[in-house]
Design an enzyme around this catalytic site. Structure first.
Site: not given
Ligand code: ADE
Ligand code: ZN
Length: 328
Positions: A12, A195, A273-274
């Site tokens: 992810h 989330e 994620d980021d």
């Protein structure tokens, strides 16, 4: 073996969200675009909350304008991932940011990204696959265009379809057409749920969209029936603990439900994620989980097994990555 040296699988990762701030600043400088408002004085991405994070993210995307920009970005991402021990990664690519949903343009961007991935595989022994994602707050019509781009380029490299973006806009079911289109093209499915949305968002994702993986899904911890359903359906969660802590879902790693979900028997995996937005790397995620829950090399090997089983790649690739894990 140290945590840094452990091989890692990441499922992810948002492509634009993995752009180092210095990379975005450099492109802004080259293109004479003023992005000073999205950085802190010491050069990090600056955001207050989730909605603001999404707008800073989209502002950063304004400098990513050409396939060549994405080629450079892909190399930068894979160098960083490989340096953190990642051997296999799946990246979320949005046609919205790669040609605005136009199929012709999307193919040019995709070629450039795949070229860079091939180069990184040769040089760094890291394997990348693409999961095309629509952006929920861009709406169902734009999602259809993304799904069409995904379907038209589905194959050995583009292997999945998913959805990110603001979970408070509309429902998962509003995007059913896009997910059905992707499924019919042979793509594997994932969506962000649980989330900022509650357990009902996760339930709707598995029942209405038929996804086999969930991005985050951590709020399933609030609902015992849902936990049983996730286990029965063999759904895998792409958990991003560092992201959740920075975005305020949980105060710190020790309060994060990943260990409890795992202990209940849910398939959990770990991703960033980021990463530059959340000041993290795969190595840091592993270190923080080790510190919070005492997870050791055996736990991380089990985590990798779960991730490899849930990876959206073909069986040859899965076998090759398995060998790569055993070699390390
Ligand atoms: N896009 C990039 N990061 C995201 C996140 N954590 N949630 C939803 N959409 C995203
Ligand atoms: Zn995400």
């Amino acid at each position: 073996m140290t945590v840094a040296e452990l091989p890692k699988i990441e499922l992810h990762l948002h492509h634009e969200g993995a752009a180092p701030p210095a990379f975005i600043r450099q492109l802004a400088h080259e293109k004479r675009i003023d992005l000073s408002g999205i950085f802190t004085p010491d050069g990090k991405y600056d955001f207050r909350d989730f909605a603001h994070f999404l707008s800073v993210y989209e502002a950063a995307c304004e400098v990513l304008k050409t396939p060549e920009d994405f080629r450079r970005l892909t190399l930068a991402i894979l160098e960083e991932s490989a340096a953190n021990g990642v051997v296999y990664s799946e990246t979320f690519l949005s046609p919205d940011f790669c040609g605005g949903g136009d199929l012709h343009a999307w193919k040019d961007y995709l070629n450039a990204i795949q070229d860079a991935a091939d180069e990184a595989e040769r040089k760094l022994d890291i394997t990348l696959r693409g999961v095309v994602t629509c952006v929920r707050h861009f709406g169902p019509e734009q999602a259809k265009r993304s799904a069409n781009c995904a379907a038209e380029t589905a194959g050995e490299w583009v292997t999945g379809f998913g959805m990110g973006g603001n979970e408070s806009i509309g429902t998962q079911g509003d995007y059913k057409w896009a997910f059905d289109c992707a499924r019919e093209a042979g793509l594997r499915l994932t969506t962000h749920a649980g989330e900022f949305g509650g357990p009902e968002s996760v339930r709707e994702a598995v029942r209405e969209l038929g996804v086999e993986r969930i991005g985050h899904g951590v709020r399933a911890i609030e609902d015992a029936d849902l936990i049983r359903e996730l286990i029965d359906r063999e759904v895998t969660l792409e958990v991003c603990p560092g992201s959740n802590v920075v975005l305020g879902l949980f105060p710190d790693f020790t309060a994060h439900p990943i260990a409890r979900l795992r202990d209940h028997g849910v398939n959990v995996t770990v991703s960033t994620d980021d990463p530059p937005f959340f000041h993290t790397t795969m190595r840091r995620e592993y270190e923080m989980l080790g510190n919070a829950f005492g997870w050791d090399a055996e736990d991380f090997a089990a985590l990798n097994d779960t991730a490899l089983n849930a990876a959206f790649c073909d069986e040859d690739t899965r076998a090759r990555v398995k060998k790569r894990l055993e070699r390390t």
